[in-house]
Write an enzyme that holds these catalytic residues in place. Structure first.
Site, PDB file in Angstrom:
ATOM      1  CG  HIS A  15      33.842  39.773  41.905  1.00 53.34           C
ATOM      2  ND1 HIS A  15      34.332  41.171  42.424  1.00 53.34           N
ATOM      3  CD2 HIS A  15      34.530  40.239  40.772  1.00 53.34           C
ATOM      4  CE1 HIS A  15      35.748  41.515  42.190  1.00 53.34           C
ATOM      5  NE2 HIS A  15      35.850  41.065  40.827  1.00 53.34           N
ATOM      6  CD  GLU A  55      31.810  40.543  44.975  1.00 51.55           C
ATOM      7  OE1 GLU A  55      32.305  38.946  44.806  1.00 51.55           O
ATOM      8  OE2 GLU A  55      32.778  41.765  44.970  1.00 51.55           O
ATOM      9  CB  CYS A  86      37.829  40.936  42.982  1.00 50.67           C
ATOM     10  SG  CYS A  86      39.327  41.616  41.465  1.00 50.67           S
TER      11      CYS A  86
END
Lengths: 224, 82
Positions: A196, A198, A86
Site C-alpha cells: 500500500h 498510498e 492490493c
C-alpha cells in the site's frame, strides 16, 4: 494532472487512495462507481484495496466482471495509466489486464505489517522517480497476495522487466513466486501491487517512501 | 419448464501449491487418519438451468467456467450433467 478512483462495494482503502491522490496532485480525484460505463478523461485511474464483494468466489473475481472494469479496460487500451493496489491488483489479474493469479498466502494468515520493497524496474511510468535497486519501506495488509503464474509466463515477465516490485531482505509476507510484489503489463501502463504505497506518503505516516510512485505516475518531479 | 441440473467442479491445477489443502491434510493426520498421501481442496457449484437442450446447457456451463467460475490460470474445471 487528473486522476480517478474506482469505487466498488466492499473496498475499504478508497478514502486512503483519494486522500493520497488529493495531497500529491493537489486536486481531488473523480470517483467512478461499479455500474459506471464511462470514465472521464484522466491521466491515472486507481483501483484501491479492500474486500470487494466480500472476496466471494475468488478475491477480485466479481469486481473484475462489473461494468466499470470494462471501462477501465477500454481506457487502458488507449494508454491511460492504471494502478491497482492490493484488492485492486487482484481485480486487475482477474480482469485479465495483468498476467498471473493471486493465491492464499502460504502462511494461511492475514498479514498486516511493513515490508521492504526493491524497485526491480525503475524504468516505468510508475517508478521513474525511484532508483533501480532502491529498497523502500511499504505496508502490506492482505490474505491473498501469493503471486503465481506458470513457468512460461514467469520467464516472459521476468525477461521483459514486467516485475516492478520485489519483496526484499527476506520480508516476503505471502510466499509469492520470485518474491514478486508488483507487476506491470507489457505496454507499461497498467501496474498492480499488493503493498500500500498510498499509506506512506507523508511525515504523518512515518515516512513517504510510497509517494514517488504517485508522483511518477502523475508526471510530477521527484519531491525533495 | 424443464430444468437441467449440473455440477461444476473446480480444482487447482497440478503443480499449483495448495496451502489450504496442506493444512487440511495436517489436521486429518492430527485426528489420527494415517496414510493420507495428499489433500487438494476445491469448489463445487450446483447449477440449475431452465430448458431441455442439454448440449446448449453444457456449452453454456463451459463458457461460465471460462468466464467466471474458474480462474484458468490456476484452476481446472469439469462439468457433469446430473
Amino acid at each position: 494532472m487528473k486522476s480517478a478512483v474506482v469505487l466498488l462495494p466492499g473496498l475499504n482503502r478508497d478514502r486512503d487512495m483519494i486522500a493520497a491522490l488529493t495531497k500529491i496532485s493537489g486536486k481531488a480525484p473523480v470517483t467512478v462507481w461499479q455500474t459506471d460505463t464511462e470514465i472521464p478523461d484522466v491521466d491515472l485511474i486507481a483501483i484501491p484495496g479492500g474486500f470487494s464483494f466480500g472476496d466471494y468466489l475468488r478475491c477480485g473475481a466479481i469486481a473484475a466482471r462489473m461494468p466499470v472494469m470494462r471501462a477501465v479496460a477500454e481506457k487502458a487500451a488507449k494508454g491511460v495509466q492504471v494502478v491497482g493496489v492490493c484488492n485492486g491488483f487482484q481485480i486487475l489479474v482477474e480482469a485479465g489486464l495483468l498476467p498471473g493469479a493471486l493465491m492464499r498466502n502460504t502462511s494461511l494468515k492475514f498479514v498486516c505489517r511493513e515490508v521492504k520493497l526493491e524497485i526491480a524496474n525503475a524504468n516505468t511510468a510508475f517508478t521513474r522517480n525511484y532508483a533501480a535497486g532502491q529498497v523502500i519501506r511499504c505496508p502490506v495488509a492482505h490474505h491473498d497476495g501469493n503471486y503465481f503464474t506458470d513457468p512460461e509466463t514467469l520467464a516472459r515477465i521476468e525477461g521483459e522487466g514486467q516485475v516492478v516490485f520485489r519483496y526484499a531482505e527476506g520480508t516476503n509476507p505471502n510466499g509469492s513466486i520470485n518474491d514478486i510484489a508488483g507487476i506491470i503489463n507489457e505496454k507499461g501502463n497498467v501496474l498492480g501491487l499488493m503493498p500500500h504505497p498510498e499509506n506512506l506518503i507523508e511525515t504523518a505516516h512515518g515516512g513517504n517512501d510510497g509517494r514517488a510512485l504517485f508522483e511518477s505516475a502523475l508526471g510530477l518531479p521527484k519531491a525533495a | 419448464m424443464p430444468v437441467i441440473k449440473a455440477r461444476v467442479t473446480v480444482t487447482l491445477k497440478n503443480g499449483v501449491l495448495d496451502p489450504q489443502g496442506k493444512a487440511i491434510e495436517h489436521a486429518l493426520d492430527g485426528l489420527g487418519f494415517g496414510g493420507i498421501g495428499s489433500v487438494r481442496q476445491g469448489k463445487v457449484f450446483d447449477v440449475e438451468i431452465e430448458g431441455a437442450d442439454k448440449a446448449k446447457a453444457e456449452a453454456d456451463l463451459n463458457a461460465m467456467c471460462e468466464k467466471l467460475l474458474a480462474n484458468t490460470v490456476i484452476e481446472n474445471y469439469s462439468v457433469t450433467l446430473i
